[in-house]
Write an enzyme that holds these catalytic residues in place. Structure first.
Site, PDB file in Angstrom:
ATOM      1  N   ASN A  24       0.905  -1.330   0.135  1.00 57.77           N
ATOM      2  CA  ASN A  24       0.017   0.182  -0.057  1.00 57.77           C
ATOM      3  C   ASN A  24       0.909   1.190  -0.091  1.00 57.77           C
ATOM      4  OD1 ASN A  24      -1.775   2.067   0.313  1.00 57.77           O
ATOM      5  ND2 ASN A  24      -2.333   1.517   2.564  1.00 57.77           N
ATOM      6  N   TRP A  25       1.074   2.006  -1.140  1.00 56.91           N
ATOM      7  CA  TRP A  25       1.866   2.959  -1.225  1.00 56.91           C
ATOM      8  C   TRP A  25       1.249   4.251  -0.699  1.00 56.91           C
ATOM      9  CZ3 TRP A  25       4.222   2.750  -7.096  1.00 56.91           C
ATOM     10  CH2 TRP A  25       5.014   1.650  -6.926  1.00 56.91           C
ATOM     11  N   LYS A  26       0.047   4.263  -0.318  1.00 63.07           N
ATOM     12  CA  LYS A  26      -0.488   5.294   0.325  1.00 63.07           C
ATOM     13  C   LYS A  26      -0.208   6.665  -0.518  1.00 63.07           C
ATOM     14  CE  LYS A  26      -0.259   3.268   4.662  1.00 63.07           C
ATOM     15  NZ  LYS A  26       0.072   3.307   6.282  1.00 63.07           N
ATOM     16  N   GLU A  34      -5.356  -4.735  10.229  1.00 63.72           N
ATOM     17  CA  GLU A  34      -4.539  -3.793  10.668  1.00 63.72           C
ATOM     18  C   GLU A  34      -4.662  -2.975  11.932  1.00 63.72           C
ATOM     19  OE1 GLU A  34      -2.318  -2.548   6.656  1.00 63.72           O
ATOM     20  OE2 GLU A  34      -3.960  -1.129   7.109  1.00 63.72           O
ATOM     21  N   GLY A  75       2.714   2.323  10.894  1.00 67.43           N
ATOM     22  CA  GLY A  75       3.604   3.388  10.540  1.00 67.43           C
ATOM     23  C   GLY A  75       4.327   3.714  11.936  1.00 67.43           C
ATOM     24  N   GLY A 133       2.997  -1.099   4.088  1.00 65.44           N
ATOM     25  CA  GLY A 133       2.917   0.152   3.964  1.00 65.44           C
ATOM     26  C   GLY A 133       4.500   0.491   3.468  1.00 65.44           C
ATOM     27  N   GLY A 134       5.192   1.094   4.476  1.00 61.72           N
ATOM     28  CA  GLY A 134       6.454   1.980   4.183  1.00 61.72           C
ATOM     29  C   GLY A 134       7.258   0.848   3.542  1.00 61.72           C
ATOM     30  N   GLU A 175      -6.827   4.904   7.775  1.00 61.18           N
ATOM     31  CA  GLU A 175      -6.586   6.374   7.410  1.00 61.18           C
ATOM     32  C   GLU A 175      -7.810   6.897   6.593  1.00 61.18           C
ATOM     33  OE1 GLU A 175      -2.741   5.535   5.465  1.00 61.18           O
ATOM     34  OE2 GLU A 175      -1.878   4.916   7.290  1.00 61.18           O
ATOM     35  N   HIS A 217      -9.660   1.528   4.887  1.00 62.06           N
ATOM     36  CA  HIS A 217      -8.202   1.566   5.495  1.00 62.06           C
ATOM     37  C   HIS A 217      -8.377   2.677   6.677  1.00 62.06           C
ATOM     38  CE1 HIS A 217      -4.246   2.724   6.290  1.00 62.06           C
ATOM     39  NE2 HIS A 217      -3.814   1.427   5.861  1.00 62.06           N
ATOM     40  N   SER A 232       3.599  -2.211  10.235  1.00 59.83           N
ATOM     41  CA  SER A 232       5.056  -2.299  10.479  1.00 59.83           C
ATOM     42  C   SER A 232       5.623  -3.590  10.099  1.00 59.83           C
ATOM     43  CB  SER A 232       5.224  -1.942  11.733  1.00 59.83           C
ATOM     44  OG  SER A 232       4.867  -0.714  12.010  1.00 59.83           O
TER      45      SER A 232
HETATM   46  P1  13P Z   1       3.087   0.345   7.679  1.00 63.01           P
HETATM   47  O1  13P Z   1       3.745  -0.986   6.917  1.00 63.01           O
HETATM   48  O2  13P Z   1       3.871   1.471   7.160  1.00 63.01           O
HETATM   49  O3  13P Z   1       3.005   0.285   9.208  1.00 63.01           O
HETATM   50  O4  13P Z   1       1.769   0.667   7.123  1.00 63.01           O
HETATM   51  C1  13P Z   1       0.669  -0.310   7.289  1.00 63.01           C
HETATM   52  C2  13P Z   1      -0.415  -0.064   6.688  1.00 63.01           C
HETATM   53  O5  13P Z   1      -1.310   0.874   6.947  1.00 63.01           O
HETATM   54  C3  13P Z   1      -0.708  -0.718   5.167  1.00 63.01           C
HETATM   55  O6  13P Z   1      -2.025  -0.538   4.653  1.00 63.01           O
END
Ligand code: 13P
Length: 250
Positions: free
Chosen positions: A9-11, A168, A174, A235-236, A98, A96, A214
């Site tokens: 997930n590149w956000k 999640e 994050g 994510g990251g 967010e 998600h 994470s």
């Molecule tokens: P991180 O892997 O950066 O913690 O993000 C997780 C996430 O929200 C994936 O959708």
């Protein structure tokens, strides 16, 4: 049939040019004859068509991160499932944390979006998970149960069995603070149990459940080895092709 499935997930990261550079490198690293893990990159809208082109013939899936539940209309700034389908996307993240926190996503809109995506043959990745306060109050199971029950209203079993659910925990996103493999397994096992209650054992056996929060090369294997965890939503660590391939080849 359940299968291992790791999605990035590149956000809100990368330009089209940066996405193309990632794809050029990642497609050389990813070898579908070596791994049975299905892989997807969920990217911002502007990159979707480019990524579909860049990943052609590789088996790497491309996904969006949001969709509107109406087909068309006066919804400034939104995107429809048909518009996504036109880019060739395979999947789409829904609900998600967010989007729930900053953009007013609710269990009800998640449900409407799931219906629309199934109708348009785009595989949804439905996110659920509790916040830190909710976990500290011992409410995590209730929160996740409600997200599932309300999010899946009137979703037929034949659709549900093709669903991907991403657990999640918000406190692990994050933050560098991963849920322990046992904590992640406990909740993913619970999610499977709730799916069995809503549907039946067959659907519960088939639904793909990812853990997200994470995930990185150093912890991917122990998370992926848990019984009810079929994959990861990353994510990251999905932004860098070297890190992401290490996770995929856990
Ligand atoms: P991180 O892997 O950066 O913690 O993000 C997780 C996430 O929200 C994936 O959708």
């Amino acid at each position: 049939m359940r299968y291992p499935f790791i999605a990035g997930n590149w956000k809100m990261h990368k330009t089209i040019k940066e996405a193309a550079l990632f794809a050029e490198k990642f497609r050389k690293l990813y070898d579908s004859s070596v791994t049975d893990v299905r892989v997807a990159i969920c990217a911002p809208f502007t990159q979707l068509a480019e990524l579909k082109k860049a990943f052609e013939g590789t088996g790497i899936l491309v996904g969006a991160q949001n969709v509107h539940f109406e087909d068309k209309g006066a919804f400034t700034g939104e995107i429809s499932a048909d518009m996504l389908a036109e880019t060739g996307v395979d999947c789409c993240i829904v609900g998600h944390s967010e989007r729930r926190e900053y953009f007013g996503e609710t269990n009800e809109t998640v449900n409407l979006k799931l219906h629309k995506l199934f109708e348009k043959n785009i595989m949804p990745i439905m996110c659920v998970g509790e916040g830190l306060e909710q976990r500290e109050a011992g409410e995590e199971h209730q929160i996740v149960r409600t997200q599932l029950v309300e999010g899946l209203v009137n979703i037929a079993p034949e659709y549900a069995s093709r669903l991907v659910i991403a657990y999640e925990p918000i406190w692990a996103i994050g933050t560098g603070k991963t849920a322990s493999p046992q904590q992640a397994q406990d909740m993913c096992g619970y999610i499977r149990q709730v799916i069995e209650e809503i549907y039946d054992e067959t659907v519960a056996d088939e639904v793909v459940i990812q853990y997200g929060g994470s995930v990185k090369p150093s912890n991917a294997a122990e998370i992926m080895n848990m019984e009810d965890i079929d994959g990861a939503l990353v994510g990251g660590a999905s932004l860098d092709p070297d890190d992401f391939i290490e996770i995929v080849n856990f």
